[in-house]
Write a protein that holds these residues in place. Structure first.
Motif, PDB file in Angstrom:
ATOM      1  N   ARG A 176      12.542  -0.515 -13.476  1.00 47.51           N
ATOM      2  CA  ARG A 176      13.024   0.281 -12.346  1.00 47.51           C
ATOM      3  C   ARG A 176      12.159   0.050 -11.108  1.00 47.51           C
ATOM      4  NH1 ARG A 176      13.634   3.866 -16.541  1.00 47.51           N
ATOM      5  NH2 ARG A 176      11.843   5.147 -15.910  1.00 47.51           N
ATOM      6  N   TYR A 177      10.862  -0.048 -11.312  1.00 53.60           N
ATOM      7  CA  TYR A 177       9.951  -0.356 -10.211  1.00 53.60           C
ATOM      8  C   TYR A 177      10.279  -1.715  -9.604  1.00 53.60           C
ATOM      9  CZ  TYR A 177       5.808  -2.519  -8.214  1.00 53.60           C
ATOM     10  OH  TYR A 177       4.954  -3.234  -7.414  1.00 53.60           O
ATOM     11  N   VAL A 178      10.386  -2.728 -10.454  1.00 54.46           N
ATOM     12  CA  VAL A 178      10.658  -4.087  -9.972  1.00 54.46           C
ATOM     13  C   VAL A 178      11.957  -4.135  -9.176  1.00 54.46           C
ATOM     14  CG1 VAL A 178      11.247  -6.433 -10.733  1.00 54.46           C
ATOM     15  CG2 VAL A 178       9.282  -5.242 -11.731  1.00 54.46           C
ATOM     16  N   GLU A 179      12.960  -3.401  -9.614  1.00 53.91           N
ATOM     17  CA  GLU A 179      14.263  -3.407  -8.954  1.00 53.91           C
ATOM     18  C   GLU A 179      14.340  -2.462  -7.755  1.00 53.91           C
ATOM     19  OE1 GLU A 179      16.882  -2.391 -12.154  1.00 53.91           O
ATOM     20  OE2 GLU A 179      16.693  -4.383 -13.093  1.00 53.91           O
ATOM     21  N   HIS A 180      13.366  -1.603  -7.583  1.00 49.46           N
ATOM     22  CA  HIS A 180      13.406  -0.596  -6.519  1.00 49.46           C
ATOM     23  C   HIS A 180      13.474  -1.279  -5.140  1.00 49.46           C
ATOM     24  CE1 HIS A 180      12.170   2.724  -3.938  1.00 49.46           C
ATOM     25  NE2 HIS A 180      12.446   3.526  -4.953  1.00 49.46           N
ATOM     26  N   PRO A 181      14.323  -0.791  -4.234  1.00 48.27           N
ATOM     27  CA  PRO A 181      14.467  -1.417  -2.912  1.00 48.27           C
ATOM     28  C   PRO A 181      13.161  -1.515  -2.112  1.00 48.27           C
ATOM     29  CG  PRO A 181      16.201   0.200  -3.264  1.00 48.27           C
ATOM     30  CD  PRO A 181      15.256   0.319  -4.424  1.00 48.27           C
ATOM     31  N   GLU A 182      12.284  -0.541  -2.224  1.00 51.39           N
ATOM     32  CA  GLU A 182      11.004  -0.597  -1.499  1.00 51.39           C
ATOM     33  C   GLU A 182      10.129  -1.737  -2.035  1.00 51.39           C
ATOM     34  OE1 GLU A 182       9.813   1.254   1.065  1.00 51.39           O
ATOM     35  OE2 GLU A 182      11.416   2.742   1.193  1.00 51.39           O
ATOM     36  N   ARG A 202       0.841  -1.212   0.000  1.00 53.68           N
ATOM     37  CA  ARG A 202       0.000   0.000   0.000  1.00 53.68           C
ATOM     38  C   ARG A 202       0.871   1.255   0.000  1.00 53.68           C
ATOM     39  NH1 ARG A 202      -5.211  -0.887   0.241  1.00 53.68           N
ATOM     40  NH2 ARG A 202      -6.009  -2.635   1.425  1.00 53.68           N
ATOM     41  N   GLY A 203       1.991   1.188   0.679  1.00 57.80           N
ATOM     42  CA  GLY A 203       2.855   2.348   0.810  1.00 57.80           C
ATOM     43  C   GLY A 203       3.729   2.654  -0.389  1.00 57.80           C
ATOM     44  N   LEU A 204       3.708   1.807  -1.418  1.00 56.25           N
ATOM     45  CA  LEU A 204       4.587   2.040  -2.568  1.00 56.25           C
ATOM     46  C   LEU A 204       4.148   3.224  -3.422  1.00 56.25           C
ATOM     47  CD1 LEU A 204       5.469  -1.558  -3.791  1.00 56.25           C
ATOM     48  CD2 LEU A 204       6.766  -0.041  -2.276  1.00 56.25           C
ATOM     49  N   ASP A 205       2.845   3.436  -3.544  1.00 62.72           N
ATOM     50  CA  ASP A 205       2.359   4.559  -4.338  1.00 62.72           C
ATOM     51  C   ASP A 205       2.810   5.853  -3.676  1.00 62.72           C
ATOM     52  OD1 ASP A 205       1.059   5.861  -6.385  1.00 62.72           O
ATOM     53  OD2 ASP A 205      -0.906   5.766  -5.424  1.00 62.72           O
ATOM     54  N   GLY A 206       3.513   6.661  -4.421  1.00 60.08           N
ATOM     55  CA  GLY A 206       4.076   7.892  -3.873  1.00 60.08           C
ATOM     56  C   GLY A 206       5.538   7.768  -3.492  1.00 60.08           C
ATOM     57  N   LYS A 207       6.002   6.545  -3.260  1.00 54.27           N
ATOM     58  CA  LYS A 207       7.417   6.318  -2.939  1.00 54.27           C
ATOM     59  C   LYS A 207       8.240   5.996  -4.179  1.00 54.27           C
ATOM     60  CE  LYS A 207       7.113   4.626   1.786  1.00 54.27           C
ATOM     61  NZ  LYS A 207       7.324   3.460   2.650  1.00 54.27           N
ATOM     62  N   ILE A 208       7.597   5.403  -5.163  1.00 55.75           N
ATOM     63  CA  ILE A 208       8.295   4.986  -6.382  1.00 55.75           C
ATOM     64  C   ILE A 208       7.757   5.829  -7.531  1.00 55.75           C
ATOM     65  CG2 ILE A 208       8.814   3.075  -7.938  1.00 55.75           C
ATOM     66  CD1 ILE A 208       8.470   1.173  -5.581  1.00 55.75           C
ATOM     67  N   PRO A 209       8.578   6.743  -8.052  1.00 53.32           N
ATOM     68  CA  PRO A 209       8.067   7.716  -9.026  1.00 53.32           C
ATOM     69  C   PRO A 209       7.590   7.098 -10.339  1.00 53.32           C
ATOM     70  CG  PRO A 209      10.448   7.948  -8.758  1.00 53.32           C
ATOM     71  CD  PRO A 209       9.977   6.969  -7.714  1.00 53.32           C
ATOM     72  N   TYR A 232      -7.695 -16.199  -6.680  1.00 47.99           N
ATOM     73  CA  TYR A 232      -6.542 -15.788  -5.885  1.00 47.99           C
ATOM     74  C   TYR A 232      -7.051 -14.898  -4.758  1.00 47.99           C
ATOM     75  CZ  TYR A 232      -2.981 -17.910  -8.774  1.00 47.99           C
ATOM     76  OH  TYR A 232      -2.168 -18.823  -9.403  1.00 47.99           O
ATOM     77  N   ASP A 233      -6.177 -14.582  -3.812  1.00 44.61           N
ATOM     78  CA  ASP A 233      -6.609 -13.896  -2.600  1.00 44.61           C
ATOM     79  C   ASP A 233      -6.460 -12.372  -2.641  1.00 44.61           C
ATOM     80  OD1 ASP A 233      -7.265 -16.269  -1.008  1.00 44.61           O
ATOM     81  OD2 ASP A 233      -5.119 -16.697  -1.190  1.00 44.61           O
ATOM     82  N   PHE A 234      -5.437 -11.885  -3.291  1.00 46.04           N
ATOM     83  CA  PHE A 234      -5.108 -10.462  -3.238  1.00 46.04           C
ATOM     84  C   PHE A 234      -4.591 -10.055  -4.607  1.00 46.04           C
ATOM     85  CE2 PHE A 234      -2.320  -6.861  -2.072  1.00 46.04           C
ATOM     86  CZ  PHE A 234      -3.166  -6.143  -1.239  1.00 46.04           C
ATOM     87  N   ALA A 235      -4.864  -8.819  -5.008  1.00 47.93           N
ATOM     88  CA  ALA A 235      -4.446  -8.371  -6.339  1.00 47.93           C
ATOM     89  C   ALA A 235      -3.850  -6.976  -6.296  1.00 47.93           C
ATOM     90  CB  ALA A 235      -5.638  -8.382  -7.291  1.00 47.93           C
ATOM     91  N   ILE A 236      -2.883  -6.763  -7.173  1.00 41.68           N
ATOM     92  CA  ILE A 236      -2.342  -5.430  -7.446  1.00 41.68           C
ATOM     93  C   ILE A 236      -2.533  -5.164  -8.933  1.00 41.68           C
ATOM     94  CG2 ILE A 236      -0.273  -3.980  -7.553  1.00 41.68           C
ATOM     95  CD1 ILE A 236       0.792  -5.501  -5.131  1.00 41.68           C
ATOM     96  N   PHE A 294      -0.225   4.365 -12.107  1.00 36.53           N
ATOM     97  CA  PHE A 294      -1.527   3.966 -11.586  1.00 36.53           C
ATOM     98  C   PHE A 294      -1.286   2.869 -10.570  1.00 36.53           C
ATOM     99  CE2 PHE A 294      -5.113   1.031 -11.638  1.00 36.53           C
ATOM    100  CZ  PHE A 294      -6.172   1.888 -11.373  1.00 36.53           C
ATOM    101  N   TRP A 295      -2.053   2.895  -9.457  1.00 37.48           N
ATOM    102  CA  TRP A 295      -1.821   1.928  -8.394  1.00 37.48           C
ATOM    103  C   TRP A 295      -3.113   1.645  -7.654  1.00 37.48           C
ATOM    104  CZ3 TRP A 295       2.212  -1.058  -7.470  1.00 37.48           C
ATOM    105  CH2 TRP A 295       2.355  -1.661  -6.226  1.00 37.48           C
ATOM    106  N   GLU A 296      -3.542   0.400  -7.680  1.00 39.08           N
ATOM    107  CA  GLU A 296      -4.659  -0.020  -6.838  1.00 39.08           C
ATOM    108  C   GLU A 296      -4.422  -1.455  -6.410  1.00 39.08           C
ATOM    109  OE1 GLU A 296      -8.313   0.391  -9.023  1.00 39.08           O
ATOM    110  OE2 GLU A 296      -7.957  -1.417 -10.194  1.00 39.08           O
ATOM    111  N   LEU A 297      -4.941  -1.783  -5.255  1.00 34.70           N
ATOM    112  CA  LEU A 297      -4.776  -3.138  -4.739  1.00 34.70           C
ATOM    113  C   LEU A 297      -5.918  -3.451  -3.792  1.00 34.70           C
ATOM    114  CD1 LEU A 297      -3.616  -2.515  -1.654  1.00 34.70           C
ATOM    115  CD2 LEU A 297      -1.505  -2.231  -2.908  1.00 34.70           C
ATOM    116  N   GLY A 298      -6.143  -4.733  -3.562  1.00 39.58           N
ATOM    117  CA  GLY A 298      -7.204  -5.103  -2.638  1.00 39.58           C
ATOM    118  C   GLY A 298      -7.403  -6.606  -2.565  1.00 39.58           C
TER     119      GLY A 298
END
Length: 97
Positions: free
Chosen positions: A70-76, A29-36, A54-58, A40-44
């Motif tokens: 770059r997102y995939v490799e980002h430390p966060e 949840r915290g990734l949106d805003g941390k990774i430039p 499946y149980d959870f989706a992004i 678009f970002w939604e999950l639930g």
């Protein structure tokens, strides 16, 4: 644009109220805003009780394949993946739209 879909399946015996799961959800949840690179970002949690569900989706989007990389490799992102690895498996689909 690249759509990045991730579907998570909790491991046998792991429930949504498990503290590890709560930590994993909070991390993503915290990734949106941390990774430039995120455009678009939604999950639930999945609402379906079908056995194949499946149980959870992004559902996310990125400008291009380089931004997705770059997102995939980002430390966060990697920190969140490490948490989920302890209690779930997942599948992904990336496609242009």
């Amino acid at each position: 644009m690249i759509r990045h879909l991730v579907l998570f399946k909790l491991a046998e015996g792991v429930e949504r109220d498990d503290p590890r799961v709560a930590e994993g959800v909070a991390a993503f949840r915290g990734l949106d805003g941390k990774i430039p690179e995120i455009r678009f970002w939604e999950l639930g949690w999945n609402l379906s009780d079908r056995p194949i569900a499946y149980d959870f989706a992004i559902n996310s989007a990125f400008e291009d394949a380089d931004a997705l990389r770059r997102y995939v490799e980002h430390p966060e992102h990697q920190a969140g993946v490490a948490l989920w690895r302890e209690f779930a498996t997942w599948v992904i689909a990336d496609y242009e739209f």
